[in-house]
Structures are given as structure tokens and as C-alpha cells.
Design a protein around this motif. Structure first.
Motif, PDB file in Angstrom:
ATOM      1  N   LYS A   1      -5.144   6.646  -6.129  1.00  0.00           N
ATOM      2  CA  LYS A   1      -5.743   6.703  -4.792  1.00  0.00           C
ATOM      3  C   LYS A   1      -4.718   6.407  -3.702  1.00  0.00           C
ATOM      4  CE  LYS A   1      -9.558   4.702  -2.074  1.00  0.00           C
ATOM      5  NZ  LYS A   1     -10.679   3.721  -2.129  1.00  0.00           N
ATOM      6  N   ARG A   2      -3.858   5.417  -3.959  1.00  0.00           N
ATOM      7  CA  ARG A   2      -2.924   4.994  -2.914  1.00  0.00           C
ATOM      8  C   ARG A   2      -1.691   4.346  -3.545  1.00  0.00           C
ATOM      9  NH1 ARG A   2      -6.278   2.258  -0.643  1.00  0.00           N
ATOM     10  NH2 ARG A   2      -5.661   0.063  -0.767  1.00  0.00           N
ATOM     11  N   VAL A   3      -0.558   4.517  -2.868  1.00  0.00           N
ATOM     12  CA  VAL A   3       0.692   3.886  -3.308  1.00  0.00           C
ATOM     13  C   VAL A   3       1.198   2.990  -2.196  1.00  0.00           C
ATOM     14  CG1 VAL A   3       3.078   4.270  -4.032  1.00  0.00           C
ATOM     15  CG2 VAL A   3       1.281   5.835  -4.801  1.00  0.00           C
ATOM     16  N   LYS A   4       1.466   1.743  -2.536  1.00  0.00           N
ATOM     17  CA  LYS A   4       2.017   0.787  -1.583  1.00  0.00           C
ATOM     18  C   LYS A   4       3.342   0.271  -2.139  1.00  0.00           C
ATOM     19  CE  LYS A   4      -1.343  -2.200  -1.799  1.00  0.00           C
ATOM     20  NZ  LYS A   4      -2.207  -3.370  -1.479  1.00  0.00           N
ATOM     21  N   ASN A   5       4.085  -0.445  -1.318  1.00  0.00           N
ATOM     22  CA  ASN A   5       5.276  -1.105  -1.823  1.00  0.00           C
ATOM     23  C   ASN A   5       4.878  -2.058  -2.945  1.00  0.00           C
ATOM     24  OD1 ASN A   5       7.657  -0.172  -0.629  1.00  0.00           O
ATOM     25  ND2 ASN A   5       7.220  -1.266   1.269  1.00  0.00           N
ATOM     26  N   ASN A   6       5.445  -1.841  -4.131  1.00  0.00           N
ATOM     27  CA  ASN A   6       5.258  -2.711  -5.283  1.00  0.00           C
ATOM     28  C   ASN A   6       3.832  -2.747  -5.833  1.00  0.00           C
ATOM     29  OD1 ASN A   6       7.435  -4.730  -3.411  1.00  0.00           O
ATOM     30  ND2 ASN A   6       8.061  -3.551  -5.201  1.00  0.00           N
ATOM     31  N   ALA A   7       3.023  -1.716  -5.507  1.00  0.00           N
ATOM     32  CA  ALA A   7       1.667  -1.666  -6.081  1.00  0.00           C
ATOM     33  C   ALA A   7       1.119  -0.241  -6.021  1.00  0.00           C
ATOM     34  CB  ALA A   7       0.730  -2.615  -5.337  1.00  0.00           C
TER      35      ALA A   7
ATOM     36  N   HIS B   1       7.550  -2.588  -9.767  1.00  0.00           N
ATOM     37  CA  HIS B   1       8.820  -2.837  -9.089  1.00  0.00           C
ATOM     38  C   HIS B   1       9.254  -1.595  -8.314  1.00  0.00           C
ATOM     39  CE1 HIS B   1       9.528  -6.026 -12.317  1.00  0.00           C
ATOM     40  NE2 HIS B   1       9.696  -6.689 -11.188  1.00  0.00           N
ATOM     41  N   PHE B   2       9.138  -0.435  -8.965  1.00  0.00           N
ATOM     42  CA  PHE B   2       9.511   0.839  -8.340  1.00  0.00           C
ATOM     43  C   PHE B   2       8.486   1.908  -8.721  1.00  0.00           C
ATOM     44  CE2 PHE B   2      13.556  -1.382  -8.785  1.00  0.00           C
ATOM     45  CZ  PHE B   2      14.102  -1.228  -7.519  1.00  0.00           C
ATOM     46  N   THR B   3       8.231   2.785  -7.772  1.00  0.00           N
ATOM     47  CA  THR B   3       7.312   3.893  -8.026  1.00  0.00           C
ATOM     48  C   THR B   3       7.971   5.190  -7.596  1.00  0.00           C
ATOM     49  OG1 THR B   3       5.377   2.484  -7.625  1.00  0.00           O
ATOM     50  CG2 THR B   3       5.031   4.873  -7.538  1.00  0.00           C
ATOM     51  N   ILE B   4       7.986   6.165  -8.516  1.00  0.00           N
ATOM     52  CA  ILE B   4       8.428   7.526  -8.196  1.00  0.00           C
ATOM     53  C   ILE B   4       7.190   8.399  -8.091  1.00  0.00           C
ATOM     54  CG2 ILE B   4       9.692   9.550  -9.013  1.00  0.00           C
ATOM     55  CD1 ILE B   4      11.597   7.649 -10.481  1.00  0.00           C
TER      56      ILE B   4
ATOM     57  N   PRO C   1      -1.158  12.521   0.402  1.00  0.00           N
ATOM     58  CA  PRO C   1      -2.480  11.890   0.294  1.00  0.00           C
ATOM     59  C   PRO C   1      -2.423  10.448  -0.213  1.00  0.00           C
ATOM     60  CG  PRO C   1      -2.407  14.003  -0.881  1.00  0.00           C
ATOM     61  CD  PRO C   1      -1.007  13.604  -0.603  1.00  0.00           C
ATOM     62  N   LEU C   2      -1.283  10.052  -0.753  1.00  0.00           N
ATOM     63  CA  LEU C   2      -1.193   8.756  -1.416  1.00  0.00           C
ATOM     64  C   LEU C   2      -0.512   7.683  -0.585  1.00  0.00           C
ATOM     65  CD1 LEU C   2      -0.022  10.011  -4.953  1.00  0.00           C
ATOM     66  CD2 LEU C   2      -2.357   9.741  -4.097  1.00  0.00           C
ATOM     67  N   ILE C   3       0.283   8.105   0.394  1.00  0.00           N
ATOM     68  CA  ILE C   3       1.089   7.162   1.170  1.00  0.00           C
ATOM     69  C   ILE C   3       0.721   7.305   2.645  1.00  0.00           C
ATOM     70  CG2 ILE C   3       3.433   6.448   1.767  1.00  0.00           C
ATOM     71  CD1 ILE C   3       4.327   7.742  -0.891  1.00  0.00           C
ATOM     72  N   SER C   4       0.304   6.199   3.258  1.00  0.00           N
ATOM     73  CA  SER C   4      -0.312   6.260   4.592  1.00  0.00           C
ATOM     74  C   SER C   4       0.610   6.850   5.646  1.00  0.00           C
ATOM     75  CB  SER C   4      -0.770   4.856   5.019  1.00  0.00           C
ATOM     76  OG  SER C   4       0.322   3.954   4.985  1.00  0.00           O
ATOM     77  N   ASN C   5       1.899   6.526   5.619  1.00  0.00           N
ATOM     78  CA  ASN C   5       2.781   7.013   6.685  1.00  0.00           C
ATOM     79  C   ASN C   5       3.246   8.450   6.468  1.00  0.00           C
ATOM     80  OD1 ASN C   5       4.411   6.358   4.539  1.00  0.00           O
ATOM     81  ND2 ASN C   5       6.085   5.561   5.793  1.00  0.00           N
ATOM     82  N   LEU C   6       2.687   9.133   5.454  1.00  0.00           N
ATOM     83  CA  LEU C   6       3.014  10.541   5.232  1.00  0.00           C
ATOM     84  C   LEU C   6       1.832  11.461   5.522  1.00  0.00           C
ATOM     85  CD1 LEU C   6       5.088  10.510   1.898  1.00  0.00           C
ATOM     86  CD2 LEU C   6       5.941  10.726   4.225  1.00  0.00           C
TER      87      LEU C   6
ATOM     88  N   LEU D   1      10.543   9.643  -3.982  1.00  0.00           N
ATOM     89  CA  LEU D   1       9.809  10.901  -4.058  1.00  0.00           C
ATOM     90  C   LEU D   1      10.530  11.895  -4.962  1.00  0.00           C
ATOM     91  CD1 LEU D   1       8.850  11.434  -0.290  1.00  0.00           C
ATOM     92  CD2 LEU D   1       7.565  10.209  -2.053  1.00  0.00           C
ATOM     93  N   ALA D   2       9.754  12.732  -5.660  1.00  0.00           N
ATOM     94  CA  ALA D   2      10.313  13.804  -6.480  1.00  0.00           C
ATOM     95  C   ALA D   2       9.367  14.994  -6.400  1.00  0.00           C
ATOM     96  CB  ALA D   2      10.487  13.346  -7.928  1.00  0.00           C
ATOM     97  N   GLY D   3       9.863  16.159  -6.799  1.00  0.00           N
ATOM     98  CA  GLY D   3       9.038  17.367  -6.769  1.00  0.00           C
ATOM     99  C   GLY D   3       9.777  18.514  -6.114  1.00  0.00           C
TER     100      GLY D   3
END
Length: 426
Positions: free
Chosen positions: A227-233, A245-248, A255-260, A384-386
Motif C-alpha cells: 500500500k505504501r513505502v516509507k523510510n525504513n518501513a 533497512h533498505f527498500t528497492i 502510487p506507493l510513495i507520497s512525494n511521487l 527505484l528500479a524498472g
């Protein structure tokens, strides 16, 4: 902390996510892939229906993709070469053209086909030579114009543009007007010119499966939409929170990151339909192009030309539609069946399955070939990747996955935020 103790999550098990996991494993890390569906592959998937292998849209791998050569075992995939040419269906006739330098049997059909002039065919050979010698970075540094304008500027006639280039590259770019960047045209043309279009004998998902099977230290969490990706969660749709610790993010990130939210990817769509046919109208592994302006069908391909049919005297035909339409499913099937008979003399096509692929390829501008690992970093812990980061290709998906993983590794090895992360998880 040991490398294996770091919580590194990859969202999405498409090609870019799988390559990212491979790179992390190569450096001693143990990532976790979170996938919304029940299997790997993203857009590179296949189904088995009535014993037939049906890819999610007609897809090929270009054997000259540098990243594919790096990350895939071509021999194990049992890659089947397509004929380096095409059958053009127009005005009730079927004509073959192609590259005689790689398949001598195409020489006389290409010379005598009234698809373009002799001058056009000489220009094709000249373009082949020019792009074979052009460096990839030079291609992506060149000024961008539309592919259509590029072809006109090169001096190709309206005849060969309408009857070959448009249907052929519309099937690759998934848009009917050749509005795609000239950088993408040159890149794809170079790849075709140096190598072959190939398909794994067991379907396109064999690529995704091979990448998955190479992973020994990666955990897979399927059926886990995020649903959502935050720093460290990471927050799943069921509201479960996962510490990271890290999310790719190896899928569409907006849709997952608020500032995007204002950077949503625009997508090209297509319809892919499969039919069972009692008698082939051609036997070789060659793509068929429908060059009539009024046709809805763009291209056809007998998948059983590279895969043995499980049903005696039956074959499977893949049909791709890239033009926009407002037809219902039943109307589309009927229209395609009518056009198969009208343009290709293929009758009694028994419908098997339709794939309505709404997010088939990202629609991009300012295409790039390469990206640095630092450019994949969005925040201190999110990368980010893709292929949408570079260009619409399997090659780009692999490069972006590799770069995002290297971004995580570099951050850890530089020790920039290790102390902060370690204390947080103790």
C-alpha cells in the motif's frame, strides 16, 4: 551486523527486481522480495491453457541485449530464433522481406517484393551498417525526434514506411503512429541488426523463472500487495508494517510513495489474443504484419512454430492489437476473426484467450541507456528500479535492477548511515 542481517526488501518480482536480488546475493546480502501476485515475472509471464503456452502478450528477447547476455543462460533457455524478416499481408497478397545477410533465403523474396523501392532496400542495408557501428551511448545522446520523422528524414518512401516500418515497429513500440523516440528506434534496430529476436521454447516466463531459480538466499513473499513505502518501513494492503533497512521499489513507484504522486508513469496498452488454428498459412517462425490501414490487427505469429503443439493437427496463433478501440470482448474477438480471414486467409480461428494488457510498456521521453547507482536513490533508504527509469526494454529493466542494488550496497559499504540503522534495529 552481518551482511545477512540487513533487512533489504524489493517490491516487485519482475525482471528488474529479480536482477536486483541477484546482485545483492552476489555481494553476500539476503534480500526479501514482496510480490503482489502469486508468481514472479511482472510483465514477463506465461500461462498454460489447454496445453498451450500463452505469453502475456507477444514478446521476444533480443539476443544482443548486453544485460541479457550478462544475466541469462541462453543455452539453458533453449532459445528459438525467429526468421530475421516479416511476412507482409496487404491487398490479399502475402510477401516476404528480410535481412539476406543473415538468412540467404530472404534475398530473392526481398528483392522482388513490391514493398518499397530498390532505393528503400539499399537504405535499409545502409542503416544496418551505420547502426551496427554506432555506439550505444551515441544513440542515446542523439537529439530525439519521433521514429516517423526519423524515417522520413532518412529518405525512406511512404510505401515502405506504411507497409513495413509502421506495422513492424508498432508491434514493438505498442503504438500505431511511430511517435516513439528515435533513440529507441535506433537502439532496437541496432539490436535486431546484430543479433536475433528469440523466444524461449517454453515461453517468455522461462526468463523470469531462470532468474528466480538462480536465487539461493532470497525470501519470496507472494500475494502481498503493498500500500505504501516509507523510510525504513513498508505498509502492506492489509496494514501490516514491515521494518526495512533498505527498500528497492522495482515496480511503478508513484502510487506507493507520497512525494511521487505527481510523477505517475503513463502506460501504453495492447490486446493480445490467442486462437487455435486447424491449418497454418505459413510454417516458419516469422512474424506476420497486417499492412492495411483500416485493419485493427497489427501482427500475428504462430507460437507453435517454436513450440511443439500438444494437439495433433492444431496450431496456436498469437494476434496483437495496438490501436485503441471501444469494442467489447466479444466484439473484439469477432472483429479479429473476420480480419484474419479477410487479410490472411485464416479461417475457423477458435478463440482461446485474450490478454488485455493495460500496462504493457511505459510511455517515455528523454530516453536513456544508462543510469548511475546514485540516480536510483530516492531517499536515504528507498531506491527505484524498472525500465521506466531508462527505456522500454528488458535490457533497461535489468540495468536498472543492477544499479539500484549497487546503490544499496554502496550506501552500506560507504558506512554513511550504517550506525544509525544498526542502533535503530538493536
Amino acid at each position: 551486523m552481518q551482511k545477512s542481517d540487513y533487512k533489504i526488501h524489493i517490491i516487485g518480482s519482475g525482471v528488474s527486481g529479480l536482477v536486483a536480488a541477484q546482485v545483492l546475493e552476489n555481494f553476500g546480502y539476503h534480500p526479501t522480495i514482496i510480490e503482489a501476485s502469486n508468481t514472479v515475472g511482472g510483465r514477463v509471464k506465461s500461462d498454460i491453457v489447454d496445453g498451450y503456452v500463452l505469453d502475456h502478450g507477444f514478446q521476444v528477447l533480443l539476443s544482443e541485449y548486453p544485460a541479457a547476455q550478462k544475466y541469462l543462460d541462453f543455452k539453458a533457455l533453449d532459445l528459438q530464433k525467429l526468421v530475421p524478416g516479416a511476412l507482409i499481408f496487404k491487398d490479399g497478397k502475402k510477401q516476404k522481406i528480410g535481412d539476406p545477410l543473415r538468412d540467404l533465403s530472404l534475398l530473392f523474396p526481398t528483392i522482388f517484393a513490391n514493398i518499397g523501392s530498390i532505393g528503400d532496400k539499399l537504405k535499409i542495408l545502409k542503416l544496418n551498417t551505420t547502426l551496427k557501428n554506432k555506439k550505444l551511448q551515441d544513440i542515446f545522446d542523439a537529439q530525439e525526434i519521433t521514429t516517423l520523422q526519423y524515417l522520413k528524414n532518412y529518405g525512406f518512401s511512404d510505401n515502405i514506411i506504411a507497409n513495413f516500418f509502421k506495422p513492424f515497429f508498432s508491434g514493438i513500440f505498442l503504438e500505431p503512429n511511430l511517435e516513439t523516440s528515435s533513440r529507441m528506434f535506433e537502439f532496437v534496430y541496432k539490436m535486431f541488426g546484430k543479433g536475433y529476436a528469440v523466444i524461449p521454447k517454453n515461453g517468455i516466463q522461462a526468463i523470469s523463472n531462470q532468474l528466480k531459480n538462480k536465487l539461493n538466499q532470497t525470501i519470496f513473499n507472494f500475494n502481498s500487495p503493498v500500500k505504501r513505502v516509507k523510510n525504513n518501513a513498508i505498509i502492506l494492503e492489509n496494514e501490516k508494517e514491515i521494518k526495512s533497512h533498505f527498500t528497492i521499489v522495482a515496480t511503478e513507484a508513484s502510487p506507493l510513495i507520497s512525494n511521487l504522486k505527481n510523477q505517475e508513469t503513463t502506460w501504453k496498452s495492447c490486446d493480445s489474443l490467442y486462437f487455435e488454428i486447424s491449418q497454418k498459412t505459413f510454417t516458419s517462425a516469422i512474424i506476420g504484419l497486417i499492412a492495411d490501414k483500416s485493419a485493427l490487427i497489427n501482427n500475428i505469429f504462430y507460437t507453435t512454430s517454436i513450440q511443439k503443439s500438444p494437439n495433433q493437427n492444431k496450431d496456436v496463433l498469437s494476434v496483437t492489437v495496438v490501436k485503441e478501440h471501444q469494442l467489447t470482448a466479444n466484439e473484439l474477438i469477432k472483429k479479429v476473426q473476420e480480419e484474419l480471414e479477410q487479410y490472411c486467409n485464416i479461417s475457423k480461428a477458435k478463440f482461446i484467450k485474450r490478454y488485455q494488457i493495460k500496462k504493457a510498456l511505459p510511455k517515455l521521453s528523454n530516453l536513456q541507456y544508462e543510469i548511475s547507482s546514485t540516480e536510483t536513490q530516492l531517499t536515504t533508504s528507498i531506491f527505484l528500479a524498472g525500465d521506466q527509469l531508462l527505456n522500454s526494454s528488458l535490457n533497461a529493466a535489468m540495468i536498472s535492477g543492477e544499479r539500484a542494488a549497487m546503490g544499496v550496497i554502496k550506501t552500506l559499504e560507504d558506512g554513511l548511515i550504517v550506525d544509525e540503522l544498526t542502533s535503530e534495529y538493536q
